[in-house]
Design a protein around this motif. Structure first.
Motif, PDB file in Angstrom:
ATOM      1  N   HIS A 125      33.163  63.164 -37.992  1.00 48.11           N
ATOM      2  CA  HIS A 125      32.459  63.544 -36.761  1.00 48.11           C
ATOM      3  C   HIS A 125      32.637  62.486 -35.673  1.00 48.11           C
ATOM      4  O   HIS A 125      32.814  62.815 -34.500  1.00 48.11           O
TER       5      HIS A 125
ATOM      6  N   MET B 169      29.676  70.145 -39.615  1.00 45.00           N
ATOM      7  CA  MET B 169      28.349  69.741 -40.096  1.00 45.00           C
ATOM      8  C   MET B 169      27.800  70.773 -41.085  1.00 45.00           C
ATOM      9  O   MET B 169      27.201  70.421 -42.100  1.00 45.00           O
TER      10      MET B 169
ATOM     11  N   GLY C 227      23.567  62.842 -42.859  1.00 49.28           N
ATOM     12  CA  GLY C 227      24.693  62.001 -42.445  1.00 49.28           C
ATOM     13  C   GLY C 227      24.393  61.327 -41.122  1.00 49.28           C
ATOM     14  O   GLY C 227      23.510  61.753 -40.383  1.00 49.28           O
TER      15      GLY C 227
ATOM     16  N   ASP D 264      17.019  66.354 -32.383  1.00 51.69           N
ATOM     17  CA  ASP D 264      18.258  66.745 -31.696  1.00 51.69           C
ATOM     18  C   ASP D 264      19.238  67.487 -32.606  1.00 51.69           C
ATOM     19  O   ASP D 264      20.182  68.106 -32.125  1.00 51.69           O
TER      20      ASP D 264
ATOM     21  N   GLY E  46      16.077  54.904 -32.937  1.00 52.52           N
ATOM     22  CA  GLY E  46      16.052  56.368 -33.063  1.00 52.52           C
ATOM     23  C   GLY E  46      16.669  56.805 -34.384  1.00 52.52           C
ATOM     24  O   GLY E  46      16.101  57.624 -35.115  1.00 52.52           O
ATOM     25  N   ASN E  47      17.818  56.248 -34.721  1.00 51.24           N
ATOM     26  CA  ASN E  47      18.466  56.573 -36.002  1.00 51.24           C
ATOM     27  C   ASN E  47      17.564  56.185 -37.166  1.00 51.24           C
ATOM     28  O   ASN E  47      17.404  56.934 -38.128  1.00 51.24           O
TER      29      ASN E  47
ATOM     30  N   TYR F  55      32.329  70.880 -33.853  1.00 44.57           N
ATOM     31  CA  TYR F  55      31.512  69.873 -34.543  1.00 44.57           C
ATOM     32  C   TYR F  55      30.442  70.496 -35.462  1.00 44.57           C
ATOM     33  O   TYR F  55      30.308  70.109 -36.631  1.00 44.57           O
TER      34      TYR F  55
ATOM     35  N   VAL G  13      16.520  64.985 -40.515  1.00 43.43           N
ATOM     36  CA  VAL G  13      17.221  64.680 -39.246  1.00 43.43           C
ATOM     37  C   VAL G  13      16.190  64.506 -38.126  1.00 43.43           C
ATOM     38  O   VAL G  13      15.027  64.869 -38.275  1.00 43.43           O
ATOM     39  N   GLY G  14      16.643  63.985 -36.992  1.00 40.83           N
ATOM     40  CA  GLY G  14      15.834  63.950 -35.782  1.00 40.83           C
ATOM     41  C   GLY G  14      15.873  65.322 -35.119  1.00 40.83           C
ATOM     42  O   GLY G  14      16.691  66.176 -35.490  1.00 40.83           O
TER      43      GLY G  14
ATOM     44  N   HIS H 116      21.724  72.400 -34.887  1.00 41.07           N
ATOM     45  CA  HIS H 116      22.852  72.395 -35.818  1.00 41.07           C
ATOM     46  C   HIS H 116      22.455  72.942 -37.191  1.00 41.07           C
ATOM     47  O   HIS H 116      23.274  73.556 -37.879  1.00 41.07           O
TER      48      HIS H 116
ATOM     49  N   VAL I 298      17.354  68.740 -45.326  1.00 38.78           N
ATOM     50  CA  VAL I 298      18.194  67.865 -44.500  1.00 38.78           C
ATOM     51  C   VAL I 298      17.308  67.070 -43.528  1.00 38.78           C
ATOM     52  O   VAL I 298      16.864  67.611 -42.517  1.00 38.78           O
TER      53      VAL I 298
END
Ligand code: TYM
Length: 321
Positions: A42, A128, A6, A145, A16-17, A124, A142-143, A149, A140
């Motif tokens: 979120h 998630m 997400g 960061d 970055g995204n 948060y 993701v970056g 999570h 999943v």
């Protein structure tokens, strides 16, 4: 294999995204059953302007499709279109130790940057976890960061499984080494909240201006330039061909080229890299009904799966017979 990720509609899409999450996600849609969503629930933790939230959500949908999300392969939806996710978040929150959330960096980071210390921001990671577990995700993308999570998600899933039997499978993060942390204009992690972003659908003039404004050291033109931790090289690697990257790295090492010239080359490569996506974006913008239909169909499919999983969860915890 089920793949899920997400992205928050809390501003415009940046490099970055794109390199940290979207490109890997788009590549992975060929490898399994993909679920990608706009994390608008979120985003509510930081975006207080309803008009802006609606606009960001819509733009994000358009941009993700323009970047190559294929709705015939991936289920693409808005997080808030699947109400079960908030129900699951509540159930998960009843077993989530406070200490687990207290250790999370992103809450501390956001409150130290002036965001209101709300319960939503604190909880948060639980929402998630609900996103990830609701669709029985295996992988999943993701970056870096988001790594913590994912660990929280696994801890919560383990806790539920210990209490109620095998309810959830444990997801794995997929973090790309080459784009785990894309640097921003000041060399720190590129992030909306740091104000150091380069947007991928920036107009030509603004993109050039931003790239020319990348912070550099004061090495003179004729001297060799440090290659380690160079923001210019780090970004060039992502947008240029391997051969172009190797030549720039060599030019850094031998000296004789100024940072201004390197930045010009970076701008040219970045503008070229996103050219096909800009074209696709124009086509999508001309057909607003297309985006609505994709999100409607995505929500229907996501809800079907979510309801199946929720029936099992409600039974496991004692909310249903
Ligand atoms: P968000 O919206 O902050 O960022 C979306 C994705 O972009 C990645 N990213 C980066 N990757 C590399 N370098 C950077 N500079 C950089 N900046 C951002 C993020 O790691 C992320 O993968 N909590 C998530 C959204 C979310 C989610 C989920 C993700 C909600 N539920 C379930 C996966 C699964 C977030 O805030 O991403």
């Amino acid at each position: 294999m089920r793949i899920l990720s997400g992205i928050q509609p809390s501003g415009k899409l940046h490099l970055g995204n794109y390199f940290g999450m979207m490109r890997p996600a788009i590549e992975l849609q060929e490898e399994g059953e993909a679920f990608y969503f706009i994390a608008d629930l979120h985003a509510l933790t930081t975006v207080r302007d309803p008009t802006a939230l609606r606009e960001y959500s819509r733009e994000l949908a358009i941009d993700f499709l323009a970047c190559g999300l294929d709705p015939s392969r991936a289920c693409f939806f808005r997080q808030s279109d699947v109400p079960a996710v908030t129900e699951l978040a509540w159930i998960l929150s009843t077993v989530t130790p406070m200490g687990l959330l207290e250790r999370c960096h992103s809450y501390k980071d956001k409150t130290s940057r002036g965001f209101a210390a709300s319960h939503g921001l604190f909880a948060y990671p639980v929402l998630m976890a609900a996103d990830i577990l609701l669709y029985e995700s295996d992988l999943v993308p993701v970056g870096r960061d988001q790594k913590q999570h994912l660990e929280v998600t696994r801890d919560i899933a383990i806790k539920i499984n210990e209490l109620y039997g095998e309810v959830f499978k444990l997801p794995e993060p997929s973090i790309r080494g080459d784009a785990a942390t894309v640097p921003g204009l000041d060399g720190a992690k590129m992030s909306k909240s740091y104000g150091n972003t380069i947007e991928i659908f920036e107009d030509e003039k603004t993109l050039r201006k931003k790239i020319m404004g990348i912070q550099t050291d004061s090495t003179p033109v004729e001297a060799p330039k440090p290659t380690d931790d160079s923001t210019i090289l780090g970004l060039y690697k992502l947008v240029a061909s391997p051969g172009e990257y190797a030549s720039m790295a060599e030019a850094f090492r031998v000296g004789g080229t100024g940072y201004g010239d390197f930045k010009k080359a970076l701008f040219a490569a970045a503008w070229r890299h996103f050219g096909p996506m800009r074209e696709k974006r124009e086509a999508i913008l001309a057909d607003p009904a297309f985006v609505d239909a994709v999100l409607r169909e995505g929500a229907a499919k996501a809800n079907t799966i979510a309801e199946k999983v929720m029936a099992r969860v409600r039974k496991a915890v004692g909310l249903a017979g």
